[in-house]
Write an enzyme that holds these catalytic residues in place. Structure first.
Site, PDB file in Angstrom:
ATOM      1  N   ARG A 122     -31.831  79.676  51.229  1.00 10.38           N
ATOM      2  CA  ARG A 122     -31.138  79.772  52.512  1.00 10.38           C
ATOM      3  C   ARG A 122     -31.224  81.183  53.082  1.00 10.38           C
ATOM      4  NH1 ARG A 122     -27.357  75.139  51.538  1.00 10.38           N
ATOM      5  NH2 ARG A 122     -26.078  74.836  53.380  1.00 10.38           N
ATOM      6  N   ARG A 163     -20.747  77.618  59.771  1.00  8.12           N
ATOM      7  CA  ARG A 163     -21.956  77.237  59.016  1.00  8.12           C
ATOM      8  C   ARG A 163     -23.189  77.230  59.920  1.00  8.12           C
ATOM      9  NH1 ARG A 163     -20.202  71.772  56.697  1.00  8.12           N
ATOM     10  NH2 ARG A 163     -22.238  71.699  55.698  1.00  8.12           N
TER      11      ARG A 163
END
Ligand code: AMP
Length: 234
Positions: free
Chosen positions: A100, A185
């Site tokens: 990520r 997020r």
């Protein structure tokens, strides 16, 4: 459905999924796992299960997960290194939610070089923010982490309200699926994870998949691209 010869070849693929939260990575990975028998390595699922089981390294990650922020790279790299070392990953696997960040991507490259297991292809599920917010707002997860079934209040409701069709456990909303945390997020995805699209494009591994279509259409597109990749020797 792929034929037997193709299914055998697909046991040797190493697939990575990119895409914002709610883009459908988990759903597609679960279908691929069921059809191909490849292990599905979802770092989000590993963390959630580890927190329930009281594993020390996952408990260290809890405050980050709860707030929608990324868990520090060194901890995530440790977790995925341990998982990749397990014997079910010695041929193919599906990575979902890792890497990520760029440092995680570079560490993954190093791990896969030493394991002699290069990535075969990277799928980027492209979905706009409006669709994501609608999907996440209606998402319901089985409270039994080992089952992991996912429903949607409108698009994929369970047969009995609030109960998992598969294992009968109660359904619940993930605490990080609440609107303010989803916003965080998405922000984190755009800042830290989206740069990986360029990283894997440069390495000629990336295929974009329109993730706003039905689950069946997306899956068929992924399988088509996977077969092309395998036939090209990827
Ligand atoms: P997911 O289920 O993939 O949406 O992940 C849920 C949460 O777990 C994320 O919001 C992060 O807090 C954490 N997480 C999962 N994978 C990673 C990763 N590769 N790096 C950092 N944090 C992660």
């Amino acid at each position: 459905m792929a034929d037997q010869a193709m299914l055998t070849k697909l046991l040797d693929v190493r697939i990575l999924f990119l895409g914002p939260p709610g883009s459908g990575k988990g759903t597609q990975c679960k279908r691929l796992k069921a059809e191909l028998g490849l292990p599905h390595l979802s770092t989000g699922d590993i963390l959630r299960q580890g927190i329930v089981d009281g594993k020390a390294e996952c408990l260290k990650a809890k405050t980050y997960v709860d707030s929608g922020n990324l868990v520090p790279d060194d901890l995530m790299i440790l977790i995925i290194r341990e998982r990749l070392a397990q014997s079910d990953c010695h041929r193919g696997f599906i990575l979902d939610g890792f890497p990520r960040t760029l440092p995680q991507a570079k560490s993954l490259d190093d791990m896969l070089v030493s394991l002699k297991l290069p990535l075969s292809c990277v799928f980027n599920l492209v979905v706009n923010d409006e669709v994501i917010v609608e999907r996440i707002a209606g998402r319901l997860n089985c409270s039994n982490a080992k089952c992991g079934a996912v429903y949607h209040k409108k698009n994929a409701p369970p047969k009995v309200l609030g109960i998992c069709d598969i294992c009968g456990s109660p359904l619940q909303q993930r605490s990080d699926d609440l609107p303010d945390i989803v916003k965080e997020r998405l922000k984190v995805y755009k800042e830290l994870t989206a740069p990986l699209i360029g990283y894997y494009t440069e390495r000629k591994l990336l295929t974009e998949i329109d993730g706003s279509r039905s689950q069946d259409e997306i899956y068929a597109d992924i399988m088509r691209n996977l077969e092309t990749c395998v036939n090209a020797g990827g």
